[in-house]
Design a protein around this motif. Structure first.
Motif, short mmCIF file in Angstrom:
data_model
loop_
_atom_site.label_atom_id
_atom_site.label_comp_id
_atom_site.label_asym_id
_atom_site.label_seq_id
_atom_site.Cartn_x
_atom_site.Cartn_y
_atom_site.Cartn_z
N UNK A 89 0.87 -1.18 0.00
CA UNK A 89 0.00 0.00 0.00
C UNK A 89 0.90 1.23 0.00
N UNK A 90 0.61 2.17 -0.90
CA UNK A 90 1.41 3.39 -0.93
C UNK A 90 0.55 4.60 -0.60
N UNK A 91 1.21 5.64 -0.16
CA UNK A 91 0.49 6.86 0.17
C UNK A 91 1.19 7.64 1.26
N UNK A 92 0.41 8.47 1.94
CA UNK A 92 0.97 9.33 2.98
C UNK A 92 0.10 9.30 4.22
N UNK A 93 0.74 9.33 5.38
CA UNK A 93 0.02 9.62 6.60
C UNK A 93 0.74 10.77 7.29
N UNK A 94 0.01 11.50 8.10
CA UNK A 94 0.62 12.61 8.81
C UNK A 94 -0.13 12.90 10.10
N UNK A 95 0.62 13.33 11.10
CA UNK A 95 0.02 13.86 12.32
C UNK A 95 0.29 15.35 12.38
N UNK A 96 -0.71 16.11 12.78
CA UNK A 96 -0.53 17.54 13.01
C UNK A 96 -0.85 17.83 14.47
N UNK A 97 0.11 18.41 15.18
CA UNK A 97 -0.12 18.84 16.56
C UNK A 97 -0.12 20.35 16.62
N UNK A 98 -1.23 20.97 17.01
CA UNK A 98 -1.21 22.42 17.21
C UNK A 98 -0.11 22.79 18.21
N UNK A 99 0.45 24.01 18.07
CA UNK A 99 1.63 24.42 18.82
C UNK A 99 1.56 24.09 20.30
N UNK A 100 0.43 24.42 20.96
CA UNK A 100 0.31 24.19 22.42
C UNK A 100 0.39 22.70 22.74
N UNK A 101 -0.22 21.87 21.90
CA UNK A 101 -0.17 20.43 22.12
C UNK A 101 1.24 19.90 21.90
N UNK A 102 1.91 20.45 20.89
CA UNK A 102 3.30 20.04 20.61
C UNK A 102 4.17 20.40 21.82
N UNK A 103 3.92 21.57 22.41
CA UNK A 103 4.70 21.97 23.59
C UNK A 103 4.48 20.99 24.74
N UNK A 104 3.23 20.53 24.90
CA UNK A 104 2.97 19.54 25.95
C UNK A 104 3.71 18.24 25.69
N UNK A 105 3.73 17.82 24.42
CA UNK A 105 4.46 16.61 24.07
C UNK A 105 5.95 16.76 24.38
N UNK A 106 6.50 17.91 23.99
CA UNK A 106 7.92 18.16 24.27
C UNK A 106 8.20 18.13 25.77
N UNK A 107 7.28 18.72 26.53
CA UNK A 107 7.43 18.72 27.98
C UNK A 107 7.53 17.30 28.53
N UNK A 108 6.69 16.42 28.01
CA UNK A 108 6.69 15.02 28.47
C UNK A 108 7.96 14.30 28.03
N UNK A 109 8.43 14.59 26.81
CA UNK A 109 9.54 13.84 26.24
C UNK A 109 10.90 14.38 26.69
N UNK A 110 11.01 15.71 26.80
CA UNK A 110 12.32 16.33 27.04
C UNK A 110 12.42 16.99 28.40
N UNK A 111 11.28 17.21 29.05
CA UNK A 111 11.31 17.92 30.32
C UNK A 111 11.30 19.43 30.13
N UNK A 112 11.36 19.89 28.91
CA UNK A 112 11.21 21.32 28.65
C UNK A 112 10.60 21.45 27.25
N UNK A 113 10.20 22.68 26.94
CA UNK A 113 9.62 22.89 25.62
C UNK A 113 10.09 24.21 25.03
#
Lengths: 209, 174
Positions: free
Chosen positions: A76-100
């Protein structure tokens, strides 16, 4: 044909919804494992639209987002993508890196590679789940990350998808709810019509024309 | 959007006359192509997605491709009362917004190909290009204000700047 909206019958739509449920369920679990936080998954909307309409569907088109694009290869070919709005991305970074990073200008190599890793984890678990379910060879290629407007990111993926003859489109607008904070993400899946029909066939469902 | 503000979505062509503003939101690999006839005040904008139309498929929206978009934009401008021999041109976009990751040196590189295609079609016309801002890794929003003649470009990381002034051309030409 380019620019066309495909009509799927009830059976095909429920198969798409089921694949999304299982694939994204696995992806969400994998994300919970690396962040140590629990995520709720919800698929509010599964729609098929023509490619040019996609950029208006990923939340507010003029929101700054972190976009992770993950091309699919194999049967199967094609594309998938996730989009995280900036605030949500910051939360993810906080969880992964301890800072954002405070603003998009502050994103350097470390936060960028953390998001690439999120992409690796999400796409590998998503594609593996689809593979297991259908017996087809479906694998992810290395993800790419962009920090830009939701519209810009979605439009760039869609343009490339159309060029690679990704004629069919199944789109899921996705939400990740979290206990206290609200980490929201949008999921986009653009398989080729041929690829989507292989998935249908593997599940014993008639393909779309 | 407020009255007089026209958003030019993907694959669309929009034309306004005398007043108002045209916007191409969040151009990534796409190109925002603007043509302006100072004398009639007719201004057209196309939001081009890909360099050329597919040979084996009918073209549903000519604004989608550079090769069909340029003539379609000319036709729309003429229909609105503009003179296509007096046009000044501006275009922006054609970026590769996926800056990070192993796949970024994409073999497809739609943005760069779009920029080349638009350039080539304008050259063929002998078009007068007032300004261009293409390539790089940032998405651009292009806003053309017909009253003031100002064309502004905005990026997430670089803020907003004036790309060019459409009306100054008129003064110089006069």
């Amino acid at each position: 044909m380019a620019g066309q909206t495909y009509e799927f019958d009830l059976m095909q739509m429920s198969a798409i919804r089921e694949m999304a449920n299982i694939g994204l369920g696995h992806a969400t679990t994998a994300l919970a494992n690396v962040t140590g936080k629990s995520f709720n998954m919800d698929i509010p909307n599964v729609e098929t639209v023509c490619l040019e309409e996609v950029p208006m569907m990923m939340g507010d088109p003029s929101d700054v987002c972190v976009g992770i694009s993950m091309p699919i290869e194999g049967d199967v070919e094609g594309y998938t993508a996730f989009l995280f709005p900036w605030k949500s991305a910051q939360e993810l970074w906080g969880m992964l890196l301890g800072y954002s990073p405070e603003s998009p200008e502050d994103v350097d190599d470390l936060p960028a590679s953390a998001m690439l890793e999120v992409g690796n984890i999400l796409s590998a678990s998503f594609m593996n789940a689809l593979s297991d379910m259908t017996g087809l060879k479906i694998h992810a290629t290395p993800p790419m990350v962009s920090i830009d407007l939701a519209y810009t990111i979605a439009a760039s993926i869609v343009a490339e998808a159309e060029l690679s003859d990704a004629v069919a489109l199944a789109i899921e607008t996705r939400l990740f709810g979290m206990e206290n904070q609200q980490t929201t993400g949008y999921f986009l899946c653009v398989p080729t019509l041929e690829g989507l029909n292989k998935l249908f066939a593997a599940l014993g469902i008639q393909g779309a024309a | 959007m407020a009255a007089g503000q026209v958003l030019v979505g993907m694959a669309e062509i929009k034309v306004i006359k005398g007043t108002g503003q045209l916007t191409c939101l969040g151009l990534g690999s796409c190109i925002g192509l603007l043509a302006y006839d100072a004398e009639s005040g007719v201004c057209g904008m196309a939001h081009i997605m890909l360099p050329e139309a597919f040979k084996d498929k009918p073209v549903d929206k000519p604004g989608k491709f550079a090769d069909t978009g340029v003539p379609a934009l000319l036709a729309e401008i003429e229909k609105a009362g503009g003179n296509i021999r007096r046009l000044t041109w501006v275009f922006t976009g054609g970026a590769q917004v996926f800056k990070y990751g192993a796949g970024t040196a994409s073999k497809l590189d739609v943005g760069a190909r779009n920029g080349e295609a638009v350039n080539a079609h304008l050259k063929k016309l002998g078009a007068r290009i007032l300004a261009q801002d293409i390539g790089g890794t940032s998405g651009r929003t292009m806003v053309a204000n017909i009253e003031t003649g100002e064309v502004r470009v905005r990026t997430v990381q670089g803020g907003e700047k004036t790309l060019c002034q459409l009306k100054r051309v008129r003064a110089e030409a006069a």
